[in-house]
Design an enzyme around this catalytic site. Sequence first.
Site, PDB file in Angstrom:
ATOM      1  CG  MET A 290      -3.017  -6.926   9.996  1.00  0.00           C
ATOM      2  SD  MET A 290      -1.275  -6.694   9.963  1.00  0.00           S
ATOM      3  CE  MET A 290      -1.021  -6.489   8.242  1.00  0.00           C
TER       4      MET A 290
ATOM      5  CB  SER B  67       7.030 -43.303 -26.647  1.00  0.00           C
ATOM      6  OG  SER B  67       6.032 -42.766 -25.801  1.00  0.00           O
TER       7      SER B  67
ATOM      8  CG  HIS C  64      -7.863 -39.169   2.873  1.00  0.00           C
ATOM      9  ND1 HIS C  64      -9.175 -39.331   2.494  1.00  0.00           N
ATOM     10  CD2 HIS C  64      -7.218 -40.288   2.480  1.00  0.00           C
ATOM     11  CE1 HIS C  64      -9.307 -40.514   1.908  1.00  0.00           C
ATOM     12  NE2 HIS C  64      -8.131 -41.112   1.893  1.00  0.00           N
TER      13      HIS C  64
ATOM     14  CB  CYS D  36       3.045 -41.435 -23.993  1.00  0.00           C
ATOM     15  SG  CYS D  36       3.516 -43.107 -23.542  1.00  0.00           S
TER      16      CYS D  36
ATOM     17  NE  ARG E 273      -5.245   3.666   3.881  1.00  0.00           N
ATOM     18  CZ  ARG E 273      -5.292   3.822   2.564  1.00  0.00           C
ATOM     19  NH1 ARG E 273      -4.645   4.830   1.970  1.00  0.00           N
ATOM     20  NH2 ARG E 273      -5.983   2.975   1.829  1.00  0.00           N
TER      21      ARG E 273
ATOM     22  CE  LYS F 253      -3.792  -0.334   2.526  1.00  0.00           C
ATOM     23  NZ  LYS F 253      -4.420  -0.548   3.842  1.00  0.00           N
TER      24      LYS F 253
ATOM     25  N   GLY G 103      -8.497  -7.500   4.776  1.00  0.00           N
ATOM     26  CA  GLY G 103      -9.299  -7.605   5.982  1.00  0.00           C
ATOM     27  C   GLY G 103      -8.572  -8.199   7.178  1.00  0.00           C
TER      28      GLY G 103
ATOM     29  NE  ARG H 129      -6.477  -4.284  -3.092  1.00  0.00           N
ATOM     30  CZ  ARG H 129      -6.990  -4.259  -1.870  1.00  0.00           C
ATOM     31  NH1 ARG H 129      -6.203  -4.306  -0.840  1.00  0.00           N
ATOM     32  NH2 ARG H 129      -8.273  -4.163  -1.687  1.00  0.00           N
TER      33      ARG H 129
ATOM     34  CE1 TYR I  50       5.168 -37.870 -27.695  1.00  0.00           C
ATOM     35  CE2 TYR I  50       6.955 -37.838 -29.299  1.00  0.00           C
ATOM     36  CZ  TYR I  50       6.037 -38.538 -28.543  1.00  0.00           C
ATOM     37  OH  TYR I  50       5.991 -39.901 -28.613  1.00  0.00           O
TER      38      TYR I  50
END
Length: 904
Positions: free
Chosen positions: A115, A792, A465, A860, A104, A34, A113, A343, A880
């Site tokens: 601080m 491959s 999990h 692949c 600020r 800020k 939100g 910002r 590739y």
Amino acid sequence: MPSTTWVHGFDRLDEVEAGLDGGWDSVRGLLGGKGANLAEMTRLGIPVPPGFTVTTRACLSYLDGDGRLPDGLWSQVLHALHAIEDRLDKRFGDPAAPLLVSCRSGAKFSMPGMMDTVLNLGLNDETAKGLVALTGDEHFVFDSYRRLIQMFGTVVLGLRDELFENVLSDARHVRGVTSDADLSADELRTVVARFRDLAAGFPTDPAEQLRMAIEAVFSSWNGRRAVDYRNAAGIAHDLGTAVNIQAMVFGNLGEHSATGVCMTRSGATGLPGLEGDFLVNAQGEDVVSGTRATRPIEALAQVMPTAYAELQAMAAKLEARYHEMQDIEFTVEDGRLWLLQTRDGKRTAQAAVRIAVDLANEGLIGRADAVRRVTPSQVDFFLHPQLAVAARQQAADEGRLIATGLNVSPGAAVGVAAFDPDVAQRLAGDGRQVILVRPETKPDDVHGMLAAEGILTTRGGRTSHAALVARQFGKPAVVGVGALEVDLVGHRATMGELVIEEGDWLSLDGSTGEVYAGRLDTFVPDISDGWLATLLGWADDLRTLGVRANADYPADARRARDYGAEGIGLCRTEHMFFQSERLPVMQRMIMSDSVTERRDALAELEPLQRDDFLGLFRAMDGLPVIIRLVDPPLHEFLPTFEELSKRITDAKIRLSAAGSLDEVDDLLGRLRRDEDLLRQVRALHESNPMLGLRGVRLAIRHPEILQMQARAIFAAACDAAEEGGGPRPEVMIPLTSDAGELIRARQVIDSEAAAVFADRGITVDYLVGTMVETPRAALTADKLAEHADFFSVGSNDLTQTTYALSRDDAETSFLIDYLRTGVYDHDPFSSLDPDGVGLLIDRAIAAARTREDDFEVGVCGEHGGDPASIAWCHAHGLTYVSCSPFRVPVARLAAAQAALATAS
Ligand code: ADP
Ligand code: MG
Ligand code: MG
């Protein structure tokens, strides 16, 4: 010795920069986001109320020093305050011309939100009286004063906001109004008096107010909310926060004053143009707090046309400076526009793509920047169903956005709540869409998770999990929804008054973490035209790594090509045999006692395979198509032992009760077939089928299968060529671990090719290559390369064989635990293991490239769609990656980002 500078005026940015290495990033580190942006706006000539920043270093020193302001800080604050007083010709605490300031907080990374800010510091009974005399506006003065005490009371003194809100609501009630702005000046004066009683510690000395406010902001860095937020967002705890002290401007000075927030483009869609809200005659938080109904920013053009035009000009100026969409706070004081914050704006995935492309088209950033800015998961967003924007908005307006948790697995899920995995499975079995809701999940719950559309848990984090399993299986999931309380016994969830019963509709968004009550509409975004297509086109120009798709059927191949695949990296031919009308023929082939019988069955399959291949060549006309010969062990094409045993027992029971001769005949016939199958299943049984008769071993044991497949491939290639197409078949031999296997299989393939071409009178260029999916193939790759045209890397099997673990078994037993408890730091099946598997791949690449500079080596496995693995593949020189059609767009972007990362 010069003392440390703890304080920098907004107008002293050049000095700050001169004193720091590390550019803008370290400016933000010192002044906070800020503060740095307030100083930058000041330098750009944008109207910002004068002020100064107390550095993050001062905060750290304060926190280190047991809550003592560092030496020299306070005198520097007073000095900087004097500079503002001189500029504005007002004095802090002087009733004749009172200066008011805000205090600020502002850390390096925005912590929305988390601080707090105190406005209107400098007011007390005397200065309030002075301000009334000056402005003649008692309403304004006491409105500002009550706000100060309320904010000071909650932020600095730690009182509950409720205490203050109760006083206000009493006052509104007595007066019969709904908005604080409608209270009279006298009523506000009474409110102030009552607030003073509540906030007994409120100091009347403005200097004391300021000092306490600064210390409160410093301390808030270690407050519970801030620490939790940093933990969740992965922000370091040792950065500290800066404090900005800034002269107040007043949006609550009457009908020619206003305050608002806006983005320079839509954060939802990316549409250019201001998007936001404002309120006439209001201050700061009123807009975001939702206590008064705001007006859309376009309305400002009518109410205050000059301020609106200025705001537009400022927005353009800020975008030009930051090369990014901005999120702006502004205040209009008596017709005059002031900016209070800017910002980078938050945005949805859709908006991110559009904004990146638009900014590049507008010349504000380069195309490479645009490609860098969009994340693979934002592209992934386009490939999952999403909650419809209008439905989401409407639900939010109706208060049906009930909670937000951690967004751990993307996509939208809509279904009825089930609080038990068995219930989830049963409901899903009845064809219902289900959301499984649990406090947390365990391995026992997996069947319910798989049956559900989406998963919601009230506990657990990104590595819980539930999160791991959901991502693994591509289920949208929101976890850690702490606001919701699950009652497993009562089969319901509650949140305050709200009760969700089993069977109630829920909609969740795993990309944002939002949970809605009710059944929201969903849609699948269209990627074929528009901004994403443009962005991916730019990505294609930047990447060097090829992107192919794993596709078994012509329809998949066509989709893959639409998504930008440059060929097929893997067609698993066995999938063609699993189709219901073909499986019995396949089974007959497996059951045959003689080679002739087997050839007959194969002859039936051949035209079907040939058709499939022709479809692939058509879909990928002109592009390479890698066809892998049949790979799995044969028993996979037969029913399981258990199933057959059950069928046989059933048939015997029914036989004993059979009524007619026909029925007996029929049952006996089936019984015999099943008994034959059972014999064969027994014969084919292997202890470790993954390491058994499969892949190239099968082709050598039963060359007639290989011959049939080769003939089908080459005949289809000739068909395609005759149609005028450009088929490019690449025949791939699976599971090779010795050059001898390759030599034998290749002989069969080459001679079938020669026979087909001679018969048809045409020749089609083709390649014969091998998979590298056993450690020995990688280790002896130099020998394999002598007989292969391409490699491959089958990274799924190579990972299994390198780790010596079976993925299917591991996933349902120890793998999730290994990941949760950190035995493995990542899942080697989602992201390529660079230390072990990677070493083997390196070895294969090196051997191949010794033979030929551009020897084709692809990957692949599923890793081909994982951004981290793609970066690895780029850096290690693979030709590739090949991934599922739905991951192709993600892979194109990730490959471009990998190229950009290694280039810079
Ligand atoms: P947050 O980070 O929570 O947005 P801010 O420090 O940005 O906190 O301030 C809260 C509100 O007060 C914002 O709307 C801001 O524009 C407003 N505000 C802050 N300082 C001033 C000031 N000096 N004059 C007018 N409004 C201000
Ligand atoms: Mg703000
Ligand atoms: Mg394999």
